[in-house]
Structures are given as C-alpha cells and as structure tokens.
Design a protein around this motif. Structure first.
Motif, short mmCIF file in Angstrom:
data_model
loop_
_atom_site.label_atom_id
_atom_site.label_comp_id
_atom_site.label_asym_id
_atom_site.label_seq_id
_atom_site.Cartn_x
_atom_site.Cartn_y
_atom_site.Cartn_z
N MET A 1 0.84 -1.17 0.00
CA MET A 1 0.00 0.00 0.00
C MET A 1 0.88 1.23 0.00
O MET A 1 1.82 1.34 0.78
CB MET A 1 -0.91 -0.04 1.23
N ALA A 2 0.59 2.15 -0.89
CA ALA A 2 1.40 3.36 -1.02
C ALA A 2 1.13 4.31 0.15
O ALA A 2 0.04 4.36 0.70
CB ALA A 2 1.07 4.06 -2.34
N VAL A 3 2.15 5.06 0.50
CA VAL A 3 2.05 6.02 1.59
C VAL A 3 1.48 7.32 1.02
O VAL A 3 1.89 7.77 -0.05
CB VAL A 3 3.43 6.25 2.23
N SER A 4 0.55 7.95 1.74
CA SER A 4 -0.09 9.16 1.24
C SER A 4 0.79 10.38 1.49
O SER A 4 1.74 10.35 2.29
CB SER A 4 -1.45 9.36 1.92
N ALA A 5 0.45 11.49 0.83
CA ALA A 5 1.20 12.73 0.98
C ALA A 5 1.09 13.27 2.41
O ALA A 5 2.06 13.81 2.95
CB ALA A 5 0.72 13.76 -0.03
N SER A 6 -0.07 13.13 3.01
CA SER A 6 -0.22 13.63 4.39
C SER A 6 0.65 12.82 5.36
O SER A 6 1.20 13.38 6.32
CB SER A 6 -1.69 13.59 4.81
N GLU A 7 0.79 11.53 5.13
CA GLU A 7 1.66 10.72 5.98
C GLU A 7 3.12 11.11 5.79
O GLU A 7 3.89 11.18 6.75
CB GLU A 7 1.47 9.24 5.68
N TYR A 8 3.50 11.38 4.54
CA TYR A 8 4.87 11.85 4.29
C TYR A 8 5.10 13.21 4.93
O TYR A 8 6.18 13.48 5.47
CB TYR A 8 5.17 11.92 2.80
N THR A 9 4.10 14.09 4.89
CA THR A 9 4.24 15.40 5.53
C THR A 9 4.48 15.23 7.02
O THR A 9 5.37 15.86 7.60
CB THR A 9 2.98 16.25 5.29
N ARG A 10 3.70 14.37 7.65
CA ARG A 10 3.87 14.10 9.08
C ARG A 10 5.27 13.53 9.37
O ARG A 10 5.93 13.93 10.33
CB ARG A 10 2.80 13.12 9.54
N GLN A 11 5.72 12.62 8.53
CA GLN A 11 7.03 12.00 8.74
C GLN A 11 8.16 13.02 8.56
O GLN A 11 9.12 13.03 9.34
CB GLN A 11 7.22 10.84 7.78
N LEU A 12 8.05 13.86 7.54
CA LEU A 12 9.09 14.86 7.31
C LEU A 12 9.15 15.88 8.44
O LEU A 12 10.23 16.30 8.86
CB LEU A 12 8.86 15.56 5.97
N LYS A 13 7.99 16.30 8.93
CA LYS A 13 7.98 17.25 10.04
C LYS A 13 8.53 16.62 11.31
O LYS A 13 9.14 17.30 12.13
CB LYS A 13 6.57 17.78 10.27
N ALA A 14 8.34 15.32 11.48
CA ALA A 14 8.89 14.64 12.65
C ALA A 14 10.42 14.57 12.60
O ALA A 14 11.07 14.45 13.64
CB ALA A 14 8.31 13.23 12.76
N LEU A 15 10.99 14.67 11.40
CA LEU A 15 12.45 14.63 11.27
C LEU A 15 13.11 15.98 11.54
O LEU A 15 14.34 16.05 11.67
CB LEU A 15 12.82 14.18 9.85
N LEU A 16 12.32 17.04 11.65
CA LEU A 16 12.88 18.36 11.92
C LEU A 16 13.51 18.40 13.32
O LEU A 16 13.01 17.75 14.24
CB LEU A 16 11.80 19.44 11.82
N PRO A 17 14.58 19.17 13.48
CA PRO A 17 15.18 19.31 14.82
C PRO A 17 14.18 19.97 15.78
O PRO A 17 13.31 20.73 15.36
CB PRO A 17 16.39 20.22 14.59
N ARG A 18 14.32 19.69 17.04
CA ARG A 18 13.44 20.30 18.05
C ARG A 18 13.89 21.72 18.33
O ARG A 18 15.06 22.03 18.30
CB ARG A 18 13.46 19.48 19.33
N GLY A 19 12.93 22.58 18.60
CA GLY A 19 13.23 23.96 18.95
C GLY A 19 12.29 24.93 18.28
O GLY A 19 11.54 24.56 17.36
N PRO A 20 12.33 26.19 18.70
CA PRO A 20 11.39 27.19 18.17
C PRO A 20 11.66 27.56 16.70
O PRO A 20 10.78 28.09 16.03
CB PRO A 20 11.59 28.39 19.09
N ALA A 21 12.84 27.29 16.21
CA ALA A 21 13.15 27.62 14.82
C ALA A 21 12.51 26.66 13.83
O ALA A 21 12.41 26.95 12.65
CB ALA A 21 14.66 27.63 14.61
N TRP A 22 12.05 25.50 14.32
CA TRP A 22 11.48 24.47 13.46
C TRP A 22 10.08 24.06 13.96
O TRP A 22 9.89 22.94 14.42
CB TRP A 22 12.38 23.24 13.44
#
Length: 90
Positions: A1-22
């Motif tokens: 089953m292919a991964v949807s764009a919203s799931e990829y968006t969630r995954q990419l945002k989860a990879l951002l560093p923690r902090g107020p800049a991100w």
C-alpha cells in the motif's frame, strides 16, 4: 500500500530538529510549503513503485500486459489454429 502525501508530511515534520526555529504545527511558512511539495513528490514516487511491483505479476498488470504476452509467446500458432477451428465450427 502506497504512503499518502499527508503521511509523508507528518514524517518529514517529525524529522525536523526540536526547537522554536522548526515549528511542526506551522502550515503557512515557506518551509511548510516545501515539506508539502516534497511529500507530494515522495507519495507520487511511492505510488509508482507500488505500481511497478504490481506489474511484476501478470495477473495484476495493466501497463505491461502486451510485454507479458510477448514474453510468453501468446498467441502462438496453436492458439491461433484453435481459434479458427472454434469460429468455423460455430
């Protein structure tokens, strides 16, 4: 089953560093827009990869059906002769 764009968006945002800049909940910045664009492209590539996997099985293929028939030698002379016998007999 292919991964949807919203799931990829969630995954990419989860990879951002923690902090107020991100900020992960931001939807209006240029970074959020770029993440959504990347997610759309990743989802498109993922869907094409899934389609390629489906094409590997002749029962589910749609784009490569003629290539499967050519590789298997269908229709061959025997099937052509059988088809003409059936059409003449009816």
């Amino acid at each position: 089953m292919a991964v949807s764009a919203s799931e990829y968006t969630r995954q990419l945002k989860a990879l951002l560093p923690r902090g107020p800049a991100w900020p992960r909940d931001d939807t209006t910045s240029m970074l959020a827009f770029m993440i959504e664009v990347w997610a759309l492209e990743f989802a498109r590539v993922d869907a094409r990869a899934q389609a390629l996997i489906n094409e590997a099985d002749p029962r589910f293929c749609s784009e490569t059906f003629n290539e499967w028939l050519t590789q298997w030698g269908i229709p061959d002379q025997c099937l052509s002769a059988w088809g003409s016998v059936l059409s003449d007999g009816l």
